[in-house]
Design an enzyme around this catalytic site. Structure first.
Site, mmCIF file in Angstrom:
data_model
loop_
_atom_site.group_PDB
_atom_site.id
_atom_site.type_symbol
_atom_site.label_atom_id
_atom_site.label_comp_id
_atom_site.label_asym_id
_atom_site.label_seq_id
_atom_site.Cartn_x
_atom_site.Cartn_y
_atom_site.Cartn_z
ATOM 1 N N HIS A 42 -3.554 -39.525 -23.656
ATOM 2 C CA HIS A 42 -4.252 -38.773 -24.704
ATOM 3 C C HIS A 42 -3.192 -38.309 -25.701
ATOM 4 O O HIS A 42 -2.783 -37.152 -25.702
ATOM 5 C CB HIS A 42 -5.018 -37.591 -24.110
ATOM 6 C CG HIS A 42 -6.076 -37.990 -23.128
ATOM 7 N ND1 HIS A 42 -5.794 -38.361 -21.831
ATOM 8 C CD2 HIS A 42 -7.421 -38.102 -23.263
ATOM 9 C CE1 HIS A 42 -6.924 -38.666 -21.206
ATOM 10 N NE2 HIS A 42 -7.921 -38.521 -22.050
ATOM 11 N N ASN A 148 -9.916 -44.390 -24.676
ATOM 12 C CA ASN A 148 -9.750 -43.266 -23.755
ATOM 13 C C ASN A 148 -8.799 -43.702 -22.652
ATOM 14 O O ASN A 148 -9.078 -44.646 -21.914
ATOM 15 C CB ASN A 148 -11.106 -42.868 -23.169
ATOM 16 C CG ASN A 148 -11.029 -41.621 -22.314
ATOM 17 O OD1 ASN A 148 -10.005 -41.309 -21.708
ATOM 18 N ND2 ASN A 148 -12.124 -40.879 -22.248
ATOM 19 N N GLY A 149 -7.678 -43.032 -22.535
ATOM 20 C CA GLY A 149 -6.676 -43.425 -21.561
ATOM 21 C C GLY A 149 -7.153 -43.394 -20.127
ATOM 22 O O GLY A 149 -6.640 -44.128 -19.279
ATOM 23 N N ASP A 169 -2.970 -35.660 -20.401
ATOM 24 C CA ASP A 169 -3.269 -34.312 -20.911
ATOM 25 C C ASP A 169 -4.472 -34.344 -21.855
ATOM 26 O O ASP A 169 -4.340 -34.125 -23.048
ATOM 27 C CB ASP A 169 -2.039 -33.692 -21.585
ATOM 28 C CG ASP A 169 -1.547 -34.492 -22.777
ATOM 29 O OD1 ASP A 169 -1.873 -35.695 -22.866
ATOM 30 O OD2 ASP A 169 -0.867 -33.910 -23.635
#
EC number: 2.1.1.266
Length: 285
Positions: A42, A148-149, A169
């Protein structure tokens, strides 16, 4: 989902803790010649102007990095952190604050790689512009993903180098982030059990925080270090950040002793009232 902008919080107490830990881990990885990857799930915009409207609206940096700026008795890791921020600003007064992608770029070596994930459209656009302004050799080290990681971390593991630092994070604005993080960590450890994973989380009045930490502590066959800093009494209405924590899986052996020096100092200097405190724990297999 797209309301969060990290510029609101750039340089605050949470960034101080998160980035001091990140710098320590990067320095440790640089002691060995083998290349490594940094994966940021993120990533945010990369670097922030503290004079712009987003950052100056709440000026959270004034109760974070600013409080350490002129301290003469900083523990070594905090001194390294402040020196880096000062160098970034040309030795002058504080104006620019780096996000984790920028710190990684500064500390990585030519043979290391950076994988950045950011889903927020505005943040991704700024991040992309910031990376494109770097020279070609630096750009070659970086891969950007407008994703989105959480969903794509597994696809990055294990890296060909078999050495990696993964920073996770999210904003946690969506309560499902806590559950998604635990799921992502279980999948990541199945694919790459020896990786170093840095997990940042907010201290807010949600039961999901304690549940997430409990599940992380129960993950099998890992070492971990857990550091949490409370800077003030939680608000009566239940809103707002009263601290933050870092849960590091497979940490460098040097991290826990360093945090024994860092955490009391941060409690003293970043306290916003007399409810400031810290937690520091670790587990070795």
């Amino acid at each position: 989902m797209f309301s969060y902008r990290h510029a609101f919080h750039a340089g605050n107490h949470a960034d101080v803790l998160k980035h001091t830990v990140l710098l320590h881990v990067l320095n440790y990885f640089n002691h060995k010649p083998n290349p490594y990857w940094v994966i940021d799930t993120h990533a945010g915009a990369g670097i922030y102007d503290l004079a712009d409207d987003w950052a100056s609206q709440n000026a959270e940096f004034e109760t974070g990095i600013t409080r350490l700026w002129d301290c003469a008795d900083l523990p070594k890791d905090l001194q390294d952190y402040v020196d880096y921020i000062r160098d970034l600003n040309g030795g002058e007064e504080l104006q620019f604050y780096p996000g984790s992608p920028w710190i990684a770029l500064e500390y990585m070596r030519e043979k290391d790689k950076l994988r950045l994930f950011e889903l927020h459209p505005s943040e991704f656009e700024i991040l992309q512009e910031n990376i494109e302004q770097q020279d070609r050799d630096i750009r070659r080290q970086v891969s950007l993903f407008k994703q989105n990681g959480f969903d794509y971390l597994k696809s990055q593991l294990p890296p060909p180098t078999r050495r990696a630092i993964t920073l996770i994070d999210p904003s946690y604005e969506d309560k499902t982030d806590y559950r998604h993080l635990v799921k992502a960590m279980k999948e990541a450890l199945e694919r790459f059990h020896t990786g170093c994973y840095l997990i940042w989380y907010p201290l807010v009045q949600r039961k999901e925080v304690a549940e997430m930490i409990h599940q992380l502590e129960k993950l099998p066959n890992i070492d971990w270090v857990h550091a949490a800093l409370t800077v003030k009494k939680p608000s009566k209405d239940g809103y707002g950040l009263h601290g933050s924590g870092m849960f590091v899986i497979n940490p460098p052996y040097t991290l826990y002793p360093a945090l024994q020096q860092i955490m009391p100092y941060l409690q003293e200097h970043l306290a916003e009232d007399n409810h400031a405190s810290f937690l520091l724990a670790h587990q070795e297999r």
